[in-house]
Design an enzyme around this catalytic site. Structure first.
Site, PDB file in Angstrom:
ATOM      1  N   GLY A 105       7.806   2.431  45.918  1.00 17.76           N
ATOM      2  CA  GLY A 105       7.397   3.308  45.574  1.00 17.76           C
ATOM      3  C   GLY A 105       8.070   4.653  44.816  1.00 17.76           C
ATOM      4  N   CYS A 150     -25.040  -4.791  43.222  1.00 18.50           N
ATOM      5  CA  CYS A 150     -24.808  -5.322  41.760  1.00 18.50           C
ATOM      6  C   CYS A 150     -26.106  -5.938  41.486  1.00 18.50           C
ATOM      7  CB  CYS A 150     -23.750  -6.256  41.748  1.00 18.50           C
ATOM      8  SG  CYS A 150     -23.555  -6.897  40.364  1.00 18.50           S
ATOM      9  N   CYS A 201     -25.389  -9.906  40.558  1.00 22.21           N
ATOM     10  CA  CYS A 201     -24.884 -10.941  41.677  1.00 22.21           C
ATOM     11  C   CYS A 201     -25.587 -10.397  42.888  1.00 22.21           C
ATOM     12  CB  CYS A 201     -23.794 -11.224  41.711  1.00 22.21           C
ATOM     13  SG  CYS A 201     -22.434  -9.820  42.240  1.00 22.21           S
ATOM     14  N   CYS A 215     -21.129  -5.174  38.902  1.00 21.49           N
ATOM     15  CA  CYS A 215     -19.798  -5.393  39.557  1.00 21.49           C
ATOM     16  C   CYS A 215     -18.837  -4.971  38.140  1.00 21.49           C
ATOM     17  CB  CYS A 215     -19.477  -6.776  39.756  1.00 21.49           C
ATOM     18  SG  CYS A 215     -20.323  -7.357  41.426  1.00 21.49           S
ATOM     19  N   CYS A 226     -18.127 -11.224  40.048  1.00 19.01           N
ATOM     20  CA  CYS A 226     -19.780 -11.234  39.794  1.00 19.01           C
ATOM     21  C   CYS A 226     -20.030 -12.733  39.175  1.00 19.01           C
ATOM     22  CB  CYS A 226     -19.977 -10.236  38.510  1.00 19.01           C
ATOM     23  SG  CYS A 226     -21.786  -9.935  38.533  1.00 19.01           S
TER      24      CYS A 226
END
Lengths: 207, 304
Positions: free
Chosen positions: B36, B245, B248, B270, B276
């Site tokens: 980080g 979606c 899909c 998606c 997808c």
């Protein structure tokens, strides 16, 4: 002229790809402390510098990174000459000036607090210790926890610096300052980044 | 230096010279050791403008080897300009295999999304980061933000999130949502939707972040705690979508809105094109998928 050829020969056969392979090994070792990785380390440095430690040096050191050699490595003049020829890295006058520390005699290493620890603002200005060990197994078991470790990892390198668990706990307490260690042996390399905690079986910090 | 010598001008493998790679590699190792924390590095000019992923490209160029399989996504898609050109760049300068399948890739370079499919051990996710400093819009001076990180003084960030609650009744930050890494450094996850924040937590893959213009590299090792900042009474929540979606039928994925006409018609699909396609190949159908089966894979699909 035998001395010169020792200094000049024995570098990476294929500098670009060997360095990339070595770096990925070091990177994965640091990202997953306790795991052992192998890079292509086709170096032939003068003893007592080992091919694996020399491979790390050739991968990471250059004119921007002063290195410090422990007395065992410094005793052999060819080691310094070889590193100078292949990396261009200057030798640090004091341990605290060095970015990379190469150690052949781990048992007699000076205290970890003698090396650059970085500052609170810039903890990255710290030293990386490359510790040559005989083996990554067979020594006192270190049970490891911390980032990069799913639950616990185990490593038994030997020989290690004196009072290593206590020294490492102090190093951990200085976080985000502190040093990182890359252990190199014939079996490959493993790493202890400063975030790694050494715990005993009960999960308590080892003292 | 190892480039084939059959032509006159040749770049080094993966474009960057070896000294630059060593410098970036050292920065990556420090970044992994201090999760980080933003490590400064001497970012180079790349043959693409800042803002096009020069940080991510330099990180990828420094870690990639001839055996790697590279996937590049831009907002989840493999077939948008940024992704296509970066993929072509590495095919040209590193001759590496490329893929659009998340599972086949060893390195995934991403702009602003994390693939829906969970990443595996050994994979590396490289983020392109525009502004690496999460505190930058609260405190413009680098000297001050550095001191705030050093002292772990992150009160200002909580004030910002609180002001969201005071104004909107909830935390209105939806992307680049600040996270705390391993309980120490507050980090900008790059402008990913906050939907993706939970995927960073205890990920099995190594995550590397490169900011070219701002000259910073940071990292999250695998199995590392990544917690989104929040309050006890306003816990962190991700976006929810009301509908699946349209192609899909996938639920629990991040969706893009696509405008269909000027009559207000729209569809949600998606954002992760590979996810997808794989669902449609497996026989899943959304209400706008049509009868002719899935559209053929995008032209560069598959491992080459």
């Amino acid at each position: 002229m035998a001395f010169d050829s020792i200094a000049i020969e024995g570098g990476f056969k294929n500098p670009v790809f060997d360095a990339q392979s070595m770096f990925r090994a070091v990177m994965q070792a640091l990202a997953e402390p306790g795991t052992v990785h192998r890079g292509i380390a086709l170096t032939r440095p003068p003893a007592p510098l080992t091919p694996e430690a020399a491979g790390v040096a050739l991968t990471l050191c250059d004119q921007d990174t002063p290195v410090w050699l422990d007395p065992a490595l410094r005793a052999e003049e060819a080691v310094g000459t070889w590193l100078a020829f292949h990396t261009g890295a200057p030798l640090a006058n004091t341990p605290a000036d060095a970015h990379f520390i190469f150690v052949a005699d781990a048992e007699n290493l000076i205290g970890l607090e003698n090396f650059a620890q970085g500052t609170q603002e810039y903890p990255d200005r710290s030293a990386t210790l490359v510790l040559q060990v005989k083996s990554l197994t067979g020594g006192a078991e270190l049970v490891l926890e911390g980032p990069g470790i799913e639950s616990r990892a185990r490593l038994s390198p030997h020989p290690m610096p004196r009072h290593f668990a206590r020294q490492w706990a102090q190093n951990r307490a200085r976080f985000p300052r502190g040093i990182d260690i890359v252990l190199v042996s014939r079996e490959g390399l493993a790493a202890l980044p400063r975030t790694t905690r050494i715990v005993n079986q009960e999960g308590e910090p080892c003292m | 230096m190892n480039a084939p010598s059959d032509t006159i001008a040749q770049y080094n493998f993966a474009y960057l010279d070896e000294q630059t790679k060593r410098m970036i590699r050292r920065a990556i190792l420090k970044a992994i050791a201090i999760p980080g924390y933003q490590v400064p590095f001497a970012s180079r000019e790349m043959p693409m403008p800042y803002g096009w992923g020069t940080g991510g490209v330099q990180v990828t160029a420094s870690i990639i080897g001839p055996d790697d399989v590279l996937k590049v996504i831009d907002q989840g898609a493999d077939d948008t300009t940024n992704a296509v050109s970066i993929r072509a760049f590495f095919q040209k300068v590193a001759h590496v295999a490329v893929t659009t399948h998340t599972a086949d890739a060893t390195i995934v370079q991403t702009r602003h999304r994390i693939p829906e499919e969970p990443l595996k051990e050994g994979q590396v996710l490289v983020y392109q980061v525009p502004i690496p400093e999460p505190l930058r819009f609260l405190e413009p001076r680098e000297t001050e933000t550095r001191k705030m990180h050093a002292l772990e003084e992150y009160g200002l960030m909580h004030v910002k999130l609180y002001e969201d609650i005071a104004q909107h009744g909830h935390i209105a930050t939806t992307f680049a949502y600040p996270v705390k890494v391993e309980g120490r450094y507050v980090m900008d996850p790059s402008p990913t939707p906050k939907f993706d924040n939970p995927k960073m937590h205890m990920s099995r893959a190594l995550q590397l972040f490169g900011a070219g213009r701002e000259k910073r590299i940071y990292a999250v090792p695998p199995h590392t705690r990544v917690e989104s900042l929040d309050f006890e009474d306003h816990p962190f929540e991700v976006q929810r979508f009301d509908e699946p979606c349209a192609l899909c039928g996938g639920m629990d994925v991040y969706l893009d809105e696509v405008i269909l006409d000027d009559q207000g018609g729209r569809m949600f699909v998606c954002s992760d094109t590979d996810h997808c396609e794989e669902r449609r190949d497996a026989g899943h159908r959304g209400h706008l998928a049509g009868e002719d089966g899935p559209p053929s894979s995008i032209s560069e699909g598959g491992t080459q």
